[in-house]
Design an enzyme around this catalytic site. Structure first.
Site, short mmCIF file in Angstrom:
data_model
loop_
_atom_site.label_atom_id
_atom_site.label_comp_id
_atom_site.label_asym_id
_atom_site.label_seq_id
_atom_site.Cartn_x
_atom_site.Cartn_y
_atom_site.Cartn_z
N CYS A 133 -26.58 8.35 2.11
CA CYS A 133 -26.21 9.27 3.19
C CYS A 133 -25.62 10.59 2.68
CB CYS A 133 -25.19 8.60 4.12
SG CYS A 133 -25.71 6.99 4.72
N HIS A 150 -28.94 11.30 12.49
CA HIS A 150 -28.52 11.15 11.09
C HIS A 150 -29.73 10.89 10.20
CE1 HIS A 150 -26.51 9.98 7.52
NE2 HIS A 150 -26.14 8.74 7.84
N CYS A 192 -19.26 8.25 5.04
CA CYS A 192 -19.45 6.97 4.36
C CYS A 192 -20.86 6.94 3.78
CB CYS A 192 -19.21 5.81 5.32
SG CYS A 192 -20.25 5.81 6.80
#
Length: 406
Positions: free
Chosen positions: A90, A361, A391
């Site tokens: 991410c 996302h 995160c």
């Protein structure tokens, strides 16, 4: 020591996985178009003078394989520009920005493209990196334990290391959200309330034109143009959110409404040394102040922003009170709320224009997208210092502090 400056930033619209507006687009095409835009934003720069094209991708493989960064450079006619594809899941395109900053500070170059892309739709074609036999069998017991937890009502989370066991490094991200919710007793009602706030703030930001500041239209392979994000739901209500079923565990708390969707999209930053910007007469958007990474049990990866934020503040010699605006990526409301609580971030400084629960996302692109969001949020509110954090799958956190300059 030379400073690294962000001088241009842009992103594509964010599409919904499989059935969205970008589902049939190749990821290398997505990122090529957005890189073209940031290069055109600085006409003083000869594109061939870029020292390296650094591309973040959460799950490189299939259409996202073959060192996609170099593929993109050649697609753009930048045969003299090297390319490197990296993954920190991410935070992949925060990592590429960090690499550009380090190279500039070390005197190893003046101009870098830091970009990110993810086509979750390509996963549905069976072309992601989750191929049979790729997982280390030493984690089989951990996988079995996670699978058993997924079938049970959550009662809390215990560190497997305390019992001499491996944590599940391959754990599904939804299961980590349930672990964090159980560990910190995050209620379903609070999660839904936060998700509603994200949708409302996103809708207000769309109406005010905020999201149009960094979103550039994308021309699809069929010639049609996409100029808006797929996922925001401005008509969402608390009752509608409360009516959704848990998606990861029976009796769980995470739903499709209080979790981020799966997405397609790309984003890019043009990062330049302060001396090169002066030579070209370019006014930087922001200075990269500091970055940090951290790690914790993969099974509670959603708490990664806590330690990463502490570390980046220490590196920058700052305190929480020095930060005007925070962008904490909304993977799940289950992890945003305990991170906010542990860090003590005021809600009126957190994700003030909404976040990933509403906007989406696309993993590899989100780091560069949130950098652009921080810069535009600081500008729109005449503020100076912003912190982005997230995160990271596999049990990590990452953070970066930016100083707005224009």
């Amino acid at each position: 020591m030379r400073d690294a400056m962000i001088v241009a930033a842009a992103r594509t619209p964010i599409g919904r996985m499989t059935k969205g507006s970008l589902a049939r687009e190749r990821p290398d095409d997505l990122v090529a178009q957005v890189i073209q835009h940031v290069l055109r934003a600085v006409p003083q720069l000869a594109p061939s003078d870029v020292d390296d094209l650094l591309l973040g991708c959460g799950s490189p493989g299939g259409e996202q394989g073959f060192n996609m960064a170099r593929v993109v450079a050649v697609l753009l006619g930048l045969d003299e520009v090297p390319g490197c594809t990296v993954t920190r899941y991410c935070a992949s395109s925060v990592q590429t920005t960090r690499m550009a900053m380090h190279a500039i500070r070390a005197g190893e170059g003046d101009v870098f493209l830091s970009a990110g892309v993810e086509s979750c739709s390509s996963y549905a074609k069976g072309e992601a990196d989750s191929l049979p036999g790729t997982m280390n069998p030493l984690f089989d017991e951990a996988r079995e334990r996670s699978a058993a937890a997924a079938e049970a009502t959550p009662e809390g989370w215990e560190d497997p290391r305390a019992h001499g066991l491996f944590p599940d490094v391959y754990i599904d991200m939804g299961q980590t959200a349930e672990n964090v919710a159980a560990l910190h007793d995050v209620t379903r009602a609070d999660m839904d309330a936060y998700a509603l706030l994200s949708q409302q703030r996103t809708a207000a930001a769309v109406d005010s034109g905020f999201w149009a500041r960094d979103l550039v239209p994308y021309r699809r392979a069929d010639g049609t143009v996409v100029n808006r994000d797929d996922c925001p739901r401005p008509d969402t209500t608390l009752d509608a959110l409360a009516g959704l079923r848990p998606v990861f565990r029976p009796g769980g708390r995470s739903t499709a409404g209080n979790s981020c969707p799966l997405n397609d999209g790309a984003a890019a930053l043009l990062v330049m040394s302060d001396s090169k910007a002066r030579d070209l007469g370019v006014t930087p958007l922001a200075r990269i102040v500091a970055t940090a990474v951290s790690a914790l049990s993969p099974e509670i990866m959603g708490l990664g922003p806590v330690e990463a934020t502490h570390r980046v503040l220490e590196t920058a010699g700052m305190s929480l009170g020095d930060i005007d605006l925070f962008e904490l990526n909304e993977a799940f409301a289950a992890q945003v709320l305990p991170c906010q609580d542990q860090l003590g971030i005021p809600i009126d400084r957190l994700n003030v224009h909404g976040g990933a629960i509403a906007i989406g996302h696309p993993f590899g692109a989100t780091g560069a997208r949130t950098s652009s969001t921080v810069i535009n949020a600081l500008s729109s509110r005449d503020k100076e210092i912003g912190l982005q954090t997230m995160c990271v799958g596999g049990g990590q956190g990452m953070a970066m502090i930016l100083e707005r300059l224009s």
